[in-house]
Design a protein around this motif. Sequence first.
Motif, PDB file in Angstrom:
ATOM      1  N   LEU A  29      21.305  12.569 -91.676  1.00  0.00           N
ATOM      2  CA  LEU A  29      22.008  12.578 -90.786  1.00  0.00           C
ATOM      3  C   LEU A  29      23.560  12.345 -91.019  1.00  0.00           C
ATOM      4  N   GLU A  30      24.201  12.346 -92.324  1.00  0.00           N
ATOM      5  CA  GLU A  30      24.985  13.016 -92.745  1.00  0.00           C
ATOM      6  C   GLU A  30      24.979  14.203 -92.979  1.00  0.00           C
ATOM      7  N   GLU A  31      24.753  14.302 -93.595  1.00  0.00           N
ATOM      8  CA  GLU A  31      24.244  15.863 -93.983  1.00  0.00           C
ATOM      9  C   GLU A  31      24.917  17.092 -92.798  1.00  0.00           C
ATOM     10  N   MET A  43       9.530  15.119 -90.948  1.00  0.00           N
ATOM     11  CA  MET A  43      10.393  13.455 -91.129  1.00  0.00           C
ATOM     12  C   MET A  43      10.606  14.254 -89.944  1.00  0.00           C
ATOM     13  N   ASP A  44       9.907  12.478 -89.057  1.00  0.00           N
ATOM     14  CA  ASP A  44      10.627  12.188 -87.797  1.00  0.00           C
ATOM     15  C   ASP A  44      11.233  11.598 -87.755  1.00  0.00           C
ATOM     16  N   GLU A  45      11.584  10.645 -88.501  1.00  0.00           N
ATOM     17  CA  GLU A  45      13.276   9.555 -88.371  1.00  0.00           C
ATOM     18  C   GLU A  45      13.777  10.215 -89.894  1.00  0.00           C
ATOM     19  N   PRO A  46      14.589  11.390 -89.229  1.00  0.00           N
ATOM     20  CA  PRO A  46      15.665  11.390 -90.253  1.00  0.00           C
ATOM     21  C   PRO A  46      16.588  10.398 -91.196  1.00  0.00           C
ATOM     22  N   THR A  47      16.146   9.799 -92.230  1.00  0.00           N
ATOM     23  CA  THR A  47      17.962   8.541 -93.240  1.00  0.00           C
ATOM     24  C   THR A  47      19.013   9.125 -92.756  1.00  0.00           C
ATOM     25  N   LEU A  97      20.935  22.911 -83.819  1.00  0.00           N
ATOM     26  CA  LEU A  97      20.290  24.212 -84.914  1.00  0.00           C
ATOM     27  C   LEU A  97      21.019  23.657 -86.576  1.00  0.00           C
ATOM     28  N   ALA A  98      21.599  22.930 -86.041  1.00  0.00           N
ATOM     29  CA  ALA A  98      21.343  22.199 -87.994  1.00  0.00           C
ATOM     30  C   ALA A  98      21.081  21.054 -88.532  1.00  0.00           C
ATOM     31  N   ALA A  99      20.355  20.305 -87.123  1.00  0.00           N
ATOM     32  CA  ALA A  99      19.059  19.313 -87.764  1.00  0.00           C
ATOM     33  C   ALA A  99      18.078  20.900 -87.759  1.00  0.00           C
ATOM     34  N   SER A 100      17.327  22.024 -87.122  1.00  0.00           N
ATOM     35  CA  SER A 100      16.119  22.532 -87.904  1.00  0.00           C
ATOM     36  C   SER A 100      16.915  23.259 -89.441  1.00  0.00           C
ATOM     37  N   MET A 101      17.785  23.145 -89.698  1.00  0.00           N
ATOM     38  CA  MET A 101      18.967  23.296 -91.100  1.00  0.00           C
ATOM     39  C   MET A 101      18.036  22.160 -92.689  1.00  0.00           C
ATOM     40  N   ILE A 102      18.202  21.507 -91.482  1.00  0.00           N
ATOM     41  CA  ILE A 102      18.731  20.442 -92.923  1.00  0.00           C
ATOM     42  C   ILE A 102      17.870  19.182 -92.837  1.00  0.00           C
ATOM     43  N   GLU A 111      21.645  10.967 -84.065  1.00  0.00           N
ATOM     44  CA  GLU A 111      20.307   9.595 -84.580  1.00  0.00           C
ATOM     45  C   GLU A 111      19.947  10.164 -83.080  1.00  0.00           C
ATOM     46  N   ALA A 112      20.981   9.781 -81.890  1.00  0.00           N
ATOM     47  CA  ALA A 112      19.745   9.643 -80.182  1.00  0.00           C
ATOM     48  C   ALA A 112      19.253  11.254 -80.237  1.00  0.00           C
ATOM     49  N   GLU A 113      20.104  12.002 -80.333  1.00  0.00           N
ATOM     50  CA  GLU A 113      19.180  13.564 -80.343  1.00  0.00           C
ATOM     51  C   GLU A 113      17.616  14.245 -81.182  1.00  0.00           C
ATOM     52  N   GLN A 114      17.940  13.844 -82.030  1.00  0.00           N
ATOM     53  CA  GLN A 114      16.956  13.836 -83.376  1.00  0.00           C
ATOM     54  C   GLN A 114      15.693  13.424 -82.808  1.00  0.00           C
ATOM     55  N   LEU A 115      16.473  11.754 -82.726  1.00  0.00           N
ATOM     56  CA  LEU A 115      15.269  10.611 -82.247  1.00  0.00           C
ATOM     57  C   LEU A 115      14.538  10.829 -80.654  1.00  0.00           C
ATOM     58  N   GLY A 116      14.484  12.682 -80.137  1.00  0.00           N
ATOM     59  CA  GLY A 116      14.260  11.854 -78.848  1.00  0.00           C
ATOM     60  C   GLY A 116      15.165  10.532 -77.917  1.00  0.00           C
ATOM     61  N   GLY A 117      16.443  10.767 -77.443  1.00  0.00           N
ATOM     62  CA  GLY A 117      17.380   9.802 -76.958  1.00  0.00           C
ATOM     63  C   GLY A 117      17.293  10.553 -75.633  1.00  0.00           C
ATOM     64  N   ASP A 118      18.173  10.387 -75.309  1.00  0.00           N
ATOM     65  CA  ASP A 118      17.975  10.631 -73.665  1.00  0.00           C
ATOM     66  C   ASP A 118      19.963  10.616 -73.214  1.00  0.00           C
TER      67      ASP A 118
END
Length: 529
Positions: free
Chosen positions: A249-251, A241-245, A231-236, A293-300
């Motif tokens: 990620l801090e935001e 952007m495939d790989e958030p900086t 949810l937070a990533a969908s707002m920020i 980072e793991a969640e956003q980039l498809g981590g397991d």
Amino acid sequence: MTGDDRPTMPPVRLPSDAELARDALAAPLLARAVELTRWARAGEPEGAGIPVGAGGELLSEQLKQAAAHLGLADGEDAPALAADAWNFAVDTGLLVIDEDEDEQAAGGDASPSSDEPVGVATPDEEMAGLTGGGAEAGTPTPAEILEVWQNGLETVLADAATPSFEELLGGIENAIGQDGQIDPDAIDLDSVDWNPEEEADFLDSALGNLYLLTATDAAVAAGSMVPLPVLAASMIVPEGMDEPTDEVLEEVSTAMMRLDEQFRMLEPTGLVEYQPVDEALTREAGEAEEALEAEQLGGDLDDEDVSRYGMVRLTPLGLHGVRERMREAGLDVPAVGDLAGSGADVLLAALPVYTEDNARSEIETWFAERAGRPEGGGTAGAARELLAAARGGDDEGPVRRLACQQALSLAGPEAESALREVLDDRQLGGLARVWLAERGAADVPQPDEEMVFWLTVDTIAAQLATAGEPEELQDLVRGLVDQHAGFFEKAWRVDHPATGEVLEAMGRVHPDKQVAKAARKAAFKARSR
């Protein structure tokens, strides 16, 4: 904004007002507020009222009694929970505060935290039906209950978007005068880096994204919870952007912590179901960012790992509450069932944005409404209306016919006569044959080649308009080319407004370079006709 200028949200399915009202009354905050209002009614004979301090707050002794009446444990949170419920009752108008002007004048220099009474609280007799005013008070309607709940929700949302006292402390230390009183005009909001409008917009954005997920994701609509990092990533995270900086990620991490505090405050209203962030994470430096980072980039991350970072969903009552706020803001917020009395053209135009389950409910409601019209011709009449609305050589025609197929798939056998009437129609004959064949109807004539190719182009055009170019389209294109020798030589001649576009797309998705080249050549010939 009015009329067609209003932004339109995807439709949502809501329980009845009666069910929503029951949910509202069961929500902890309103349930406790109602109970304290009944306590106030019973505890002070002859309408004397409960003595209160500034702003209608309970005095310390009454606060203890209120907590005990609610059966709250003697924990450190009991006074705060009782105070929240009491304030909710005041904010919603269940309780009316009558402040003594003489008392205020005499104690005008008293601190806001003073435990001296400055007025009394009495139950509002207009709400007596809800708060135990006797049989003569009557029973509140579901709409009245929901209005009380919605009014209370607005106050909690405002509180959730306001910094805590500790956060404000740095901004008010210079506003405290020599007499110990706070000068509101001297509070430095800039020092706490807090903008009321931005904070309210932030929370509205989070609730809006939850609303969209509930409206468009079948799993969320069925009750699955949304991970707070998602949810937070969908707002920020910016779109694309495939790989958030690291900065992004801090935001996101900061947004998660803000949402965690806000959802903890909102859960007692019944707006959300919330599993908070594991408090241990706030003490584990860097772990939140790594998980993000793991969640956003498809981590397991497994389910247990993800749940540590918070899980949230809008309840059905919450969906109603957010929808009402959006309606007040001028958005068009349809609900499933709204189109029951609409024409077939309106239904077909709306269905493409529905989830499968919502579309089914909307269609069934639409057919049921038609069945109740004596002059409507029953199911056959409804099918004729759908077929007539599906015709057209405009750009939206293929999507309308796809929606028509979807709607007719739920029609009973009484619709057969209407489908047979269009067997010779170039635009509708193909879908009519499919409908009849799927139901094992006898004497269904085979379509000629021209109709087959027209239906093929129309079907692919509808898929391109609604789903883009999914992997399934590649399989469909390969099958068509393999089954029909000289497919492109025949296809470019199809008299359909989307022929060139469809052939161009076939060239893009077919894996064989020679076939793709033939498709692009056919597309050029179709556009040159």
